[in-house]
Design an enzyme around this catalytic site. Structure first.
Site, PDB file in Angstrom:
ATOM      1  N   ARG A 121       0.867  -1.183   0.000  1.00  0.00           N
ATOM      2  CA  ARG A 121       0.000   0.000   0.000  1.00  0.00           C
ATOM      3  C   ARG A 121       0.898   1.226   0.000  1.00  0.00           C
ATOM      4  NH1 ARG A 121      -3.009   3.793  -0.365  1.00  0.00           N
ATOM      5  NH2 ARG A 121      -5.075   4.020   0.554  1.00  0.00           N
ATOM      6  N   GLU A 129     -10.945   4.832  -6.515  1.00  0.00           N
ATOM      7  CA  GLU A 129     -11.097   3.391  -6.689  1.00  0.00           C
ATOM      8  C   GLU A 129     -11.205   3.009  -8.168  1.00  0.00           C
ATOM      9  OE1 GLU A 129     -11.405   0.556  -4.928  1.00  0.00           O
ATOM     10  OE2 GLU A 129     -10.795   1.495  -3.073  1.00  0.00           O
ATOM     11  N   ARG A 169      -0.425  -5.596   4.538  1.00  0.00           N
ATOM     12  CA  ARG A 169       0.126  -4.966   3.343  1.00  0.00           C
ATOM     13  C   ARG A 169       1.342  -4.143   3.756  1.00  0.00           C
ATOM     14  NH1 ARG A 169      -5.119  -1.948   1.037  1.00  0.00           N
ATOM     15  NH2 ARG A 169      -4.963  -1.113   3.142  1.00  0.00           N
TER      16      ARG A 169
END
Length: 296
Positions: A121, A129, A169
């Protein structure tokens, strides 16, 4: 009757929710029965190979339909290394050469670092998105990021207070050659928000690029793009007064990316169909009521 309805609907909804992790720290995605190992427990770390992990999943996971035909290639380790070695060679405040494995969207990608694959990330920024939900300029941000990453010469730089978020992540600044990808995304007008939950090394650089994009009308901050957002109903971007800190997901409660220190349902997990379950519950209640009337 109302109490019966509520009791009837609760187990249906709970059963359909795919977000619960099993004893290994993973779960099946109901759509295609791919198994995701999100948070490996000590039990999962006993497996040295995917074949061993398959046997553990078949023993400890309750999804009979999916585990029946599970094969090693249908397991997504989500960046973890089997045998409990995940992150052992990474340290905060260091830089690591990385190889692109998969470009996911504008602010997430998978990289191979020191022989391990990490879902990463990008620190500090949030782009629109473009995966499960497609927002205005989400596809543009994804294409921009993927185009840059495919140039190669990638370096990840860890920063802040933690290496991983709660979804395991990796959190990192992303360099392509000598250019900071987060800064370039902001300058191109493809950053909509920030996750300012720590003190990061390049915050001021990215904020400066973000303000420049708004001033010059780049990307989503151009006049045409602004009119599209205003006409987009629920997809309208939150307004930010120039020169002030933009609202974060923590302040608005409306974010599609979980911040590094807040746990929300991962985007890859479907949320179910609550309306369908409600209708099923009401239908069952009506049938029960009819049966009681017939027995009187």
């Amino acid at each position: 009757m109302l109490l019966f309805c509520l009791l009837l609907m609760f187990p249906i909804s709970a059963f359909a929710h795919p977000g619960e992790l099993d004893e290994l720290g993973g779960h099946f995605r109901n759509g295609d029965c791919v198994y995701f190992l999100h948070e490996p427990t000590a039990l999962a770390k006993q497996a040295k190979t995917k074949e061993e992990l398959v046997r553990l999943i078949q023993q400890y996971n309750g999804n009979e339909k999916c585990k029946r035909n599970l094969t090693p290639d249908r397991i997504d380790l989500d960046g973890h290394a089997l045998g409990g070695k995940n992150g052992a060679s990474l340290r905060l405040g260091r830089t690591y050469p990385a190889e692109l494995v998969e470009c996911i969207d504008g602010d997430t990608a998978k990289f191979r670092v020191n022989g391990h694959v990490y879902t990463t990330r990008f620190l500090f920024i949030d782009t629109p998105e473009s995966t499960i939900q497609v927002e205005p300029y989400g596809k543009e941000a994804s294409r921009f990021t993927c185009s840059r990453l495919h140039q190669g010469n990638i370096t990840l730089e860890t920063d802040g207070d933690t290496l991983f978020d709660k979804y395991q992540r990796l959190l990192a600044w992303v360099w392509v050659g000598k250019r900071l990808l987060q800064e370039d995304l902001a300058k191109a007008g493809l950053v909509e928000d920030f996750y300012d939950y720590g003190t990061y090394k390049y915050e001021s650089r990215v904020r400066k690029a973000y303000e420049e994009a708004k001033r010059t009308g780049a990307g989503m901050y151009g006049r045409h793009a602004a009119s599209e957002r205003v006409g987009g109903g629920s997809e309208t971007m939150p307004k930010t007064t120039p020169g002030t800190k933009p609202q974060t997901g923590k302040e608005t409660g409306e974010t599609d990316h979980p911040p590094a220190f807040e746990k929300k349902t991962p985007p890859s997990e479907p949320s179910g169909h609550p309306i369908l379950y409600t209708l099923l519950g009401l239908a069952a209640a009506a049938a029960l009521y009819w049966l009681i009337r017939q027995l009187k």
